[in-house]
Design an enzyme around this catalytic site. Structure first.
Site, short mmCIF file in Angstrom:
data_model
loop_
_atom_site.label_atom_id
_atom_site.label_comp_id
_atom_site.label_asym_id
_atom_site.label_seq_id
_atom_site.Cartn_x
_atom_site.Cartn_y
_atom_site.Cartn_z
N HIS A 191 19.68 -5.72 67.85
CA HIS A 191 19.12 -5.43 66.52
C HIS A 191 17.68 -5.91 66.46
O HIS A 191 17.31 -6.70 65.59
CB HIS A 191 19.94 -6.09 65.40
CG HIS A 191 21.25 -5.40 65.13
ND1 HIS A 191 22.30 -6.02 64.50
CD2 HIS A 191 21.68 -4.14 65.39
CE1 HIS A 191 23.31 -5.18 64.39
NE2 HIS A 191 22.96 -4.03 64.93
N HIS A 232 30.03 6.33 65.45
CA HIS A 232 28.99 5.56 64.77
C HIS A 232 27.64 6.06 65.29
O HIS A 232 27.49 6.33 66.49
CB HIS A 232 29.20 4.09 65.10
CG HIS A 232 28.21 3.13 64.50
ND1 HIS A 232 27.51 3.37 63.34
CD2 HIS A 232 27.81 1.90 64.91
CE1 HIS A 232 26.73 2.34 63.07
NE2 HIS A 232 26.90 1.43 64.01
N GLU A 269 24.55 4.54 65.21
CA GLU A 269 23.55 3.58 65.67
C GLU A 269 23.22 3.85 67.14
O GLU A 269 24.08 4.24 67.93
CB GLU A 269 24.10 2.17 65.49
CG GLU A 269 23.05 1.09 65.38
CD GLU A 269 23.64 -0.24 64.92
OE1 GLU A 269 22.85 -1.19 64.78
OE2 GLU A 269 24.86 -0.34 64.70
N ASP A 299 22.75 2.24 69.83
CA ASP A 299 23.47 1.65 70.95
C ASP A 299 24.74 2.43 71.24
O ASP A 299 25.36 2.25 72.29
CB ASP A 299 23.78 0.17 70.67
CG ASP A 299 24.50 -0.05 69.36
OD1 ASP A 299 24.02 0.48 68.34
OD2 ASP A 299 25.53 -0.76 69.34
N HIS A 356 30.24 -1.29 60.71
CA HIS A 356 29.45 -2.01 59.72
C HIS A 356 28.34 -1.16 59.13
O HIS A 356 27.43 -1.69 58.48
CB HIS A 356 28.86 -3.29 60.34
CG HIS A 356 27.86 -3.03 61.45
ND1 HIS A 356 26.56 -3.42 61.35
CD2 HIS A 356 28.00 -2.43 62.64
CE1 HIS A 356 25.90 -3.09 62.45
NE2 HIS A 356 26.76 -2.49 63.24
N ASP A 416 32.55 -0.56 66.37
CA ASP A 416 32.05 -1.94 66.41
C ASP A 416 33.12 -2.97 66.05
O ASP A 416 33.01 -4.14 66.42
CB ASP A 416 30.86 -2.10 65.46
CG ASP A 416 29.57 -1.60 66.08
OD1 ASP A 416 29.41 -1.73 67.30
OD2 ASP A 416 28.71 -1.09 65.33
N TYR A 445 30.13 -12.72 66.60
CA TYR A 445 29.90 -11.32 66.23
C TYR A 445 30.34 -11.09 64.78
O TYR A 445 29.60 -10.48 63.99
CB TYR A 445 30.70 -10.43 67.18
CG TYR A 445 30.41 -8.95 67.10
CD1 TYR A 445 29.40 -8.38 67.86
CD2 TYR A 445 31.18 -8.11 66.29
CE1 TYR A 445 29.15 -7.02 67.80
CE2 TYR A 445 30.93 -6.76 66.22
CZ TYR A 445 29.92 -6.22 66.98
OH TYR A 445 29.67 -4.87 66.93
N HIS A 502 31.80 -2.56 72.18
CA HIS A 502 31.09 -3.63 72.88
C HIS A 502 32.11 -4.64 73.39
O HIS A 502 33.03 -5.03 72.68
CB HIS A 502 30.10 -4.36 71.97
CG HIS A 502 29.04 -3.49 71.37
ND1 HIS A 502 28.05 -2.91 72.13
CD2 HIS A 502 28.82 -3.09 70.09
CE1 HIS A 502 27.26 -2.19 71.34
NE2 HIS A 502 27.71 -2.29 70.10
#
Length: 398
Positions: free
Chosen positions: A23, A79, A81, A83, A145, A164, A192, A225
């Site tokens: 991030h 998701h 994002e 990553d 999230h 996530d 996390y 992850h």
């Protein structure tokens, strides 16, 4: 690289051993991370998520060694994002018409980040996608999230692809939870949760209970992850329910920064006072200017109370304390008490400023705080010790 996961499911992601910040510069990743992508080869073939942008070319090249890309029928974007979706532009350049299944919010996210008009197929909670004899069931998980997040569940194999949720930033060659160092794993899990998912704890609790109510058998949780939970996967679900319920342990954390050691001496003496009054409470002390901020946040998450101190500088507080207080405010901790302290030479505004920011962060303020002029003398040391002792008494009465 392709690693067998279960039956026709393979891991085709990337382990990032060198990652130390995530991030941007916001999250420390002492143990690296992984970007988990999964290939499900049934009558129809689905690719679930990709990897972060810097590894896009490597990801696609490795995927080509595993399967003819043109045989991929569906891409699942749990998701948006980067990553998770960073390799999509490189992949879609080669298979541009392959449909991408995602939530409506994920369409906005993916378009906003990649500026492409791909073949999006919007799914809603409970929608199903047939892979032949098995189906993917889509489960929207907004704010776990991001607003666009979802899970998907593979029937017959009883596997939840959880994005996530239930993950951790943890690089390992041992893909499964039962093959890694357990204390190390759970340390990364709680870190996390504390740093990323705390603001969304009510959503965590609701979504887990919603999933449980579906009565779907669960043999494995494939995260985005870190490790795959194959040995007693419900253990991490149980932890999430525990962590989402205004979590605290019998711990008080003292956080400070100091210009010329006066506030440090106060911090250490306050900690002594706490321990004298309650030998059973775990007390930890962190200099915010030197310790890793995400590690501090993890300890705040575990604490029933925190004590925050700063010297006064330019009618304000030291920047490391200002930064950690902003982190704390944004995470929205619940069911925690706090108090402020600090040394000063001229004007002494730091204690009130810290107290006000702790109030903004949702903490119950235990007292008016303690400020001392210059370096603590014997009376000052006694005041600090009593401050710690009185804090414990106040917590016991609340």
């Amino acid at each position: 690289m392709s690693v067998p996961v279960k039956n026709n499911i393979s891991w085709v992601g990337k382990v990032d051993w060198e990652l130390r910040k995530f991030h941007g510069e916001e999250y420390s990743t002492h143990k690296g991370s992984s970007y988990n992508s999964y290939l499900v080869r049934e009558e129809k073939i689905a690719l679930i998520e990709t990897v972060w942008t810097p590894f896009a070319e490597e990801f696609v090249q490795n995927l080509q060694k595993t399967i003819d890309l043109n045989k991929i029928d569906y891409i699942i974007a749990n998701h948006g994002e980067i990553d998770h979706s960073g390799a999509l532009p490189e992949l879609m350049r080669l298979i541009p018409d392959t449909p991408i299944y995602c939530t409506a919010n994920a369409v906005k996210s993916l378009k906003g980040q990649h500026h492409q008009e791909w073949n999006f197929r919007v799914v809603k909670n409970g929608d199903r996608l047939s892979l032949g004899t098995k189906e993917l069931i889509f489960i929207e998980a907004p704010m776990l999230h991001w607003p666009d997040s979802m899970f998907c569940y593979l029937t017959n194999d009883n596997v939840l692809f959880s994005s996530d949720a239930f993950g951790q930033h943890y690089a390992t060659e041992k893909l499964f939870n039962d093959l890694v160092d357990q204390p190390e794993l759970f340390l990364e899990c709680i870190k996390y949760y504390a740093n990323i998912l705390t603001p969304f704890s009510s959503f965590v609790d609701r979504k887990i209970k919603e999933f449980v109510s579906l009565n779907l058998p669960l043999d494995m949780i494939c995260t985005s992850h870190g490790v795959i939970w194959r040995d007693n996967p419900l253990q991490i679900v149980t932890k999430y329910l525990e962590w989402s319920a205004n979590y605290q342990e019998n711990q008080i954390t003292v956080i400070y920064d100091s210009m010329w050691d006066s506030t440090r001496k106060m911090a250490e003496t306050i900690a002594h006072g706490i321990s004298e009054e309650d030998p059973n409470v775990l007390v930890k002390i962190y200099n915010a200017g030197r310790a890793d901020k995400n590690d501090i946040i993890t300890e705040v998450f575990k604490s029933k109370a925190i004590v925050v101190g700063s010297s006064t500088i330019n009618k304000g507080i030291l920047t490391s304390i200002a930064g950690i207080l902003e982190e704390i405010r944004g995470l929205g901790f619940k069911n925690k008490a706090a108090a402020a302290f600090g040394a000063y030479g001229w004007s002494g505004e730091s204690v009130k400023m810290i107290t006000d920011r702790l109030k903004e962060g949702g903490f119950t303020i235990a007292n008016d705080g303690l400020k001392l002029l210059w370096t603590p003398d014997e009376d000052g040391i006694s005041a600090c010790r009593n401050f710690g002792r009185d804090l414990v008494k106040a917590l016991a009465e609340s």
